[in-house]
Design a protein around this motif. Structure first.
Motif, PDB file in Angstrom:
ATOM      1  N   ASP A 118       0.819  -1.221   0.000  1.00 51.54           N
ATOM      2  CA  ASP A 118       0.000   0.000   0.000  1.00 51.54           C
ATOM      3  C   ASP A 118       0.844   1.259   0.000  1.00 51.54           C
ATOM      4  O   ASP A 118       0.373   2.328  -0.380  1.00 51.54           O
ATOM      5  N   MET A 119       2.086   1.127   0.457  1.00 53.02           N
ATOM      6  CA  MET A 119       3.014   2.266   0.518  1.00 53.02           C
ATOM      7  C   MET A 119       4.407   1.783   0.140  1.00 53.02           C
ATOM      8  O   MET A 119       4.715   0.595   0.243  1.00 53.02           O
ATOM      9  N   LEU A 120       5.247   2.745  -0.279  1.00 57.35           N
ATOM     10  CA  LEU A 120       6.632   2.429  -0.595  1.00 57.35           C
ATOM     11  C   LEU A 120       7.546   3.471   0.039  1.00 57.35           C
ATOM     12  O   LEU A 120       7.261   4.663  -0.006  1.00 57.35           O
ATOM     13  N   MET A 121       8.652   2.969   0.608  1.00 57.59           N
ATOM     14  CA  MET A 121       9.694   3.844   1.162  1.00 57.59           C
ATOM     15  C   MET A 121      11.040   3.299   0.707  1.00 57.59           C
ATOM     16  O   MET A 121      11.841   2.833   1.504  1.00 57.59           O
ATOM     17  N   VAL A 122      11.250   3.315  -0.630  1.00 53.96           N
ATOM     18  CA  VAL A 122      12.500   2.805  -1.180  1.00 53.96           C
ATOM     19  C   VAL A 122      13.521   3.932  -1.261  1.00 53.96           C
ATOM     20  O   VAL A 122      13.193   5.100  -1.111  1.00 53.96           O
ATOM     21  N   ALA A 123      14.777   3.545  -1.528  1.00 57.85           N
ATOM     22  CA  ALA A 123      15.870   4.468  -1.234  1.00 57.85           C
ATOM     23  C   ALA A 123      16.011   5.642  -2.178  1.00 57.85           C
ATOM     24  O   ALA A 123      16.427   6.711  -1.754  1.00 57.85           O
ATOM     25  N   GLU A 124      15.738   5.475  -3.468  1.00 57.68           N
ATOM     26  CA  GLU A 124      16.078   6.587  -4.350  1.00 57.68           C
ATOM     27  C   GLU A 124      14.876   7.110  -5.135  1.00 57.68           C
ATOM     28  O   GLU A 124      14.048   6.344  -5.603  1.00 57.68           O
ATOM     29  N   PRO A 125      14.776   8.437  -5.280  1.00 54.59           N
ATOM     30  CA  PRO A 125      13.604   9.073  -5.892  1.00 54.59           C
ATOM     31  C   PRO A 125      13.372   8.745  -7.361  1.00 54.59           C
ATOM     32  O   PRO A 125      12.278   8.978  -7.876  1.00 54.59           O
ATOM     33  N   ALA A 126      14.383   8.201  -8.059  1.00 57.81           N
ATOM     34  CA  ALA A 126      14.200   7.904  -9.480  1.00 57.81           C
ATOM     35  C   ALA A 126      13.037   6.942  -9.699  1.00 57.81           C
ATOM     36  O   ALA A 126      12.274   7.084 -10.659  1.00 57.81           O
ATOM     37  N   PHE A 127      12.878   5.984  -8.815  1.00 61.17           N
ATOM     38  CA  PHE A 127      11.791   5.017  -8.964  1.00 61.17           C
ATOM     39  C   PHE A 127      10.437   5.677  -8.723  1.00 61.17           C
ATOM     40  O   PHE A 127       9.424   5.240  -9.268  1.00 61.17           O
ATOM     41  N   SER A 128      10.427   6.738  -7.929  1.00 56.89           N
ATOM     42  CA  SER A 128       9.190   7.501  -7.735  1.00 56.89           C
ATOM     43  C   SER A 128       8.742   8.135  -9.048  1.00 56.89           C
ATOM     44  O   SER A 128       7.548   8.156  -9.372  1.00 56.89           O
ATOM     45  N   LEU A 129       9.706   8.664  -9.809  1.00 64.05           N
ATOM     46  CA  LEU A 129       9.386   9.252 -11.110  1.00 64.05           C
ATOM     47  C   LEU A 129       8.787   8.200 -12.036  1.00 64.05           C
ATOM     48  O   LEU A 129       7.826   8.465 -12.770  1.00 64.05           O
ATOM     49  N   GLU A 130       9.351   7.014 -11.987  1.00 59.70           N
ATOM     50  CA  GLU A 130       8.892   5.929 -12.858  1.00 59.70           C
ATOM     51  C   GLU A 130       7.486   5.479 -12.497  1.00 59.70           C
ATOM     52  O   GLU A 130       6.613   5.345 -13.370  1.00 59.70           O
ATOM     53  N   LEU A 131       7.231   5.254 -11.217  1.00 60.84           N
ATOM     54  CA  LEU A 131       5.902   4.805 -10.792  1.00 60.84           C
ATOM     55  C   LEU A 131       4.844   5.868 -11.057  1.00 60.84           C
ATOM     56  O   LEU A 131       3.695   5.542 -11.371  1.00 60.84           O
ATOM     57  N   LYS A 132       5.222   7.130 -10.935  1.00 55.41           N
ATOM     58  CA  LYS A 132       4.284   8.204 -11.262  1.00 55.41           C
ATOM     59  C   LYS A 132       3.913   8.135 -12.742  1.00 55.41           C
ATOM     60  O   LYS A 132       2.732   8.262 -13.106  1.00 55.41           O
ATOM     61  N   ASP A 133       4.896   7.923 -13.604  1.00 55.03           N
ATOM     62  CA  ASP A 133       4.631   7.825 -15.038  1.00 55.03           C
ATOM     63  C   ASP A 133       3.708   6.655 -15.362  1.00 55.03           C
ATOM     64  O   ASP A 133       2.872   6.745 -16.267  1.00 55.03           O
ATOM     65  N   TYR A 134       3.851   5.563 -14.615  1.00 59.43           N
ATOM     66  CA  TYR A 134       3.015   4.389 -14.846  1.00 59.43           C
ATOM     67  C   TYR A 134       1.614   4.537 -14.244  1.00 59.43           C
ATOM     68  O   TYR A 134       0.754   3.678 -14.453  1.00 59.43           O
ATOM     69  N   GLY A 135       1.384   5.608 -13.487  1.00 58.59           N
ATOM     70  CA  GLY A 135       0.079   5.820 -12.878  1.00 58.59           C
ATOM     71  C   GLY A 135      -0.185   4.983 -11.643  1.00 58.59           C
ATOM     72  O   GLY A 135      -1.336   4.761 -11.267  1.00 58.59           O
ATOM     73  N   TYR A 136       0.879   4.546 -10.982  1.00 65.82           N
ATOM     74  CA  TYR A 136       0.737   3.645  -9.834  1.00 65.82           C
ATOM     75  C   TYR A 136       0.647   4.373  -8.492  1.00 65.82           C
ATOM     76  O   TYR A 136       0.509   3.733  -7.453  1.00 65.82           O
TER      77      TYR A 136
END
Length: 355
Positions: free
Chosen positions: A93-111
């Motif tokens: 339900d939530m993510l707290m992974v280490a680097e913001p690059a993956f946040s950009l990717e998941l945002k693009d995927y609409g997740y």
């Protein structure tokens, strides 16, 4: 008069207890699962804090809120859950992974689910997504480390202890005696690689290769540093600080580990908190996820982050992790990471490490 005073004091105590009870998020219910790259020992501490703050929120994984793993490992896991078409739900339900690059990717995927952190511009000392899809929640700090008790030993072998990240890769006396994390599984190491190749060019990777850098976990690397098998490590500051803290708490001060804050800068990784969009979330509980995210960004939550040997994202927070240095001073020395490049060039960045 005494009876009146006693009654007044009793009333104050009741009001105090009532306020304390009211402060706990008792109205937050349901289940929650968080994917995180925080260390296992820190996760255990965070679990207890969340259970105390959210007594009616159920941990979704065998008594824990967290599924823990390295950022690279978790990204691979999430890719598998998303499916080839990136349209399948996740097991969290939530993510707290280490680097913001993956946040950009998941945002693009609409997740991701968008949420608002009040007055974020004045609250946070690091960038956040202006659409509300991710916010920095903890700051990891990539540094160097050495064993001061072995300094004379290494000098006798003609090996120089590095003072800079450049020395770490370029000083040939360190050949066979340096170690770092594996960029394939460690998001913070991958981020450091991006920062350092941006600063020194792709030659930096060639020099690491020529120096025969070893890739290993933080705990293994620390053991090799202490035993004298390694002269220097590229490692997260929090790994060393935790060892120093544990030694002091146990009455056995650690004298064979020390952080080197490189003269050419540090690499700060403002790790993010994200909420999975309802259509992809395991428990469809965004209200609870928002409450937990807000708590992590509160003063109390940030003090727990600091207790976990990471730096706070809050502008007004002057407290620092045990045995560290000023967060504001580190920010001045920050080399910086191009998160957009880290996201879009991920395969190219990791290619040299696949062999």
């Amino acid at each position: 008069m005494k009876k009146l005073l006693c009654a007044f004091l009793s009333l104050l105590m009741l009001l105090s207890l009532s306020s304390a009870a009211f402060a706990v998020n008792e109205d937050v219910e349901g289940e929650l699962v968080i994917y995180t790259s925080m260390y296992k020992e820190i996760v255990a501490m965070m679990d207890e804090a969340l259970k105390a703050e959210f007594p009616n929120l159920k941990p979704g994984l065998d008594g824990s809120f967290f599924c823990q793993g390295g950022t690279g490992t978790l990204i691979t896991k999430i890719y598998g859950e998303m499916g080839d078409k990136h349209d399948q739900p996740l097991e969290c339900d939530m993510l707290m992974v280490a680097e913001p690059a993956f946040s950009l990717e998941l945002k693009d995927y609409g997740y991701l689910h968008s949420f608002n952190v009040k007055d974020a511009d004045n609250l946070l000392r690091f960038d956040y997504d202006k659409d509300g899809y991710w916010y920095p929640v903890r700051v990891c700090n990539m540094v160097l480390a050495y064993n001061p008790e072995k300094k004379d030993y290494w000098e006798s072998k003609g090996v120089n202890i590095p003072k800079t990240f450049k020395d770490f890769a370029y000083d040939s006396t360190l050949k066979n005696y340096i170690s770092m994390g594996d960029p394939m599984t460690s998001g913070t190491t991958s981020a450091a690689v991006v920062a350092l190749t941006d600063k020194y060019g792709d030659e930096y990777l060639d020099k690491l290769g020529e120096n025969k850098v070893q890739r290993m976990s933080g705990s293994t690397a620390i053991e090799k540093l202490q035993s004298g098998e390694c002269a220097a490590l590229m490692i997260l500051e929090e790994s060393i600080l935790k060892e120093l803290y544990d030694g002091d708490q146990n009455g056995n001060p650690v004298t064979n580990l020390e952080v080197i804050y490189p003269e050419d800068g540090v690499v700060l990784i403002p790790s993010t908190v994200m909420i999975v969009a309802e259509e992809y979330a395991k428990n469809v509980n965004t209200d609870a996820a928002e409450a937990v995210a807000q708590w992590f960004l509160s003063e109390e939550g940030q003090k727990m982050i600091i207790k976990g040997f990471m730096h706070s994202v809050l502008k007004d927070m002057t407290e620092i992790p045990y045995h560290s240095i000023s967060t504001d001073d580190l920010i001045k020395k920050d080399i910086g990471v191009n998160w957009d490049r880290t996201y879009h060039d991920r395969e190219m960045i990791l290619a040299p490490w696949t062999s």
